[in-house]
Design an enzyme around this catalytic site. Structure first.
Site: not given
Length: 238
Positions: A141, A160
């Site tokens: 990501s 994350y």
């Protein structure tokens, strides 16, 4: 347009792809896209009860948070050549920021998002070595980019973000270590995808992301190993 070099090693147009986290969202879209393109797809999910196998798509149970489960998957796949392994399984974790950071939650996110892909690769390395494509695609990501991941973004997402940054390092290290096996390792940002994790306000339909990622992987050559790219083919700064 994809910025990858043209295929030099001969990534097969059809072969066998293994995808983790395939129960829903991007993983399921990737599984269906590959199957629709004529690939044999081994779709890995955590559910205790597996759905019926479909044309070119077979389900396998694996809990990527459990090393024993990964080892069991590898045992069941012994001798089966794999052309593409897509490490897609991921969890989000707490998004509240520093004030709500929970140690157990943080470790759980790191275990699934950063450690599990390494364990999956290690377990399936014999399968990749006998495959024709020899591609490992780690779904990362832009949130894990130190240079780009925090531009215009004020949410927390400590676990994350840190997990995806760690996955990027793992991808770069795998690319270095597996080059002698002529295995290509990619870190890929799928875009802000309209899934349960991405939310309804996300910009990219999941089917579009899956198709674009398939195209990137199909065009990848060993020279691209260790690169960090968005689904549209553009490079992302580390």
């Amino acid at each position: 347009m994809c910025e990858f070099d043209s295929i030099s090693e001969g990534v097969p147009t059809q072969g066998t792809a293994l995808i983790t986290g395939a129960s829903r969202g991007l993983g399921l879209a990737l599984a269906r896209h590959y199957a629709g393109a004529g690939w044999r797809v081994i779709a890995c999910i955590r559910a205790d009860t597996l759905p019926p196998n479909e044309d070119r798509l077979e389900w396998r149970r694996v809990d990527v948070a459990c090393p024993a489960s990964i080892a069991e998957l590898a045992t069941g796949l012994a001798g089966i050549p794999l052309d593409v392994v897509i490490n897609n399984a991921a969890i989000r974790g707490d998004t509240g920021g520093l004030a709500t950071l929970d140690p157990d939650d943080f470790v759980a996110v790191m275990r699934v998002n950063a450690l599990a892909p390494l364990l999956v690769v290690r377990a399936l390395l014999p399968n990749l070595r006998i495959g024709r494509g020899r591609i490992i695609a780690n779904i990362s990501s832009r949130a894990g980019s130190i240079a780009e991941g925090m531009i215009g973004d004020d949410d927390g997402d400590y676990a994350y973000r840190c997990s995806k940054a760690a996955l990027n390092m793992a991808s770069a290290k795998l690319a270095l270590d597996l080059r002698s096996d002529r295995i290509t390792v990619l870190a890929l940002h799928p875009g802000w995808v309209r899934t349960d994790m991405g939310g309804t306000g996300a910009e990219v339909p999941v089917s579009n992301s899956a198709a674009a990622l398939h195209d990137l992987i199909a065009r990848a050559a060993l020279a691209d190993s260790g690169s960090f790219r968005a689904f549209d083919g553009k490079s992302i700064a580390w």
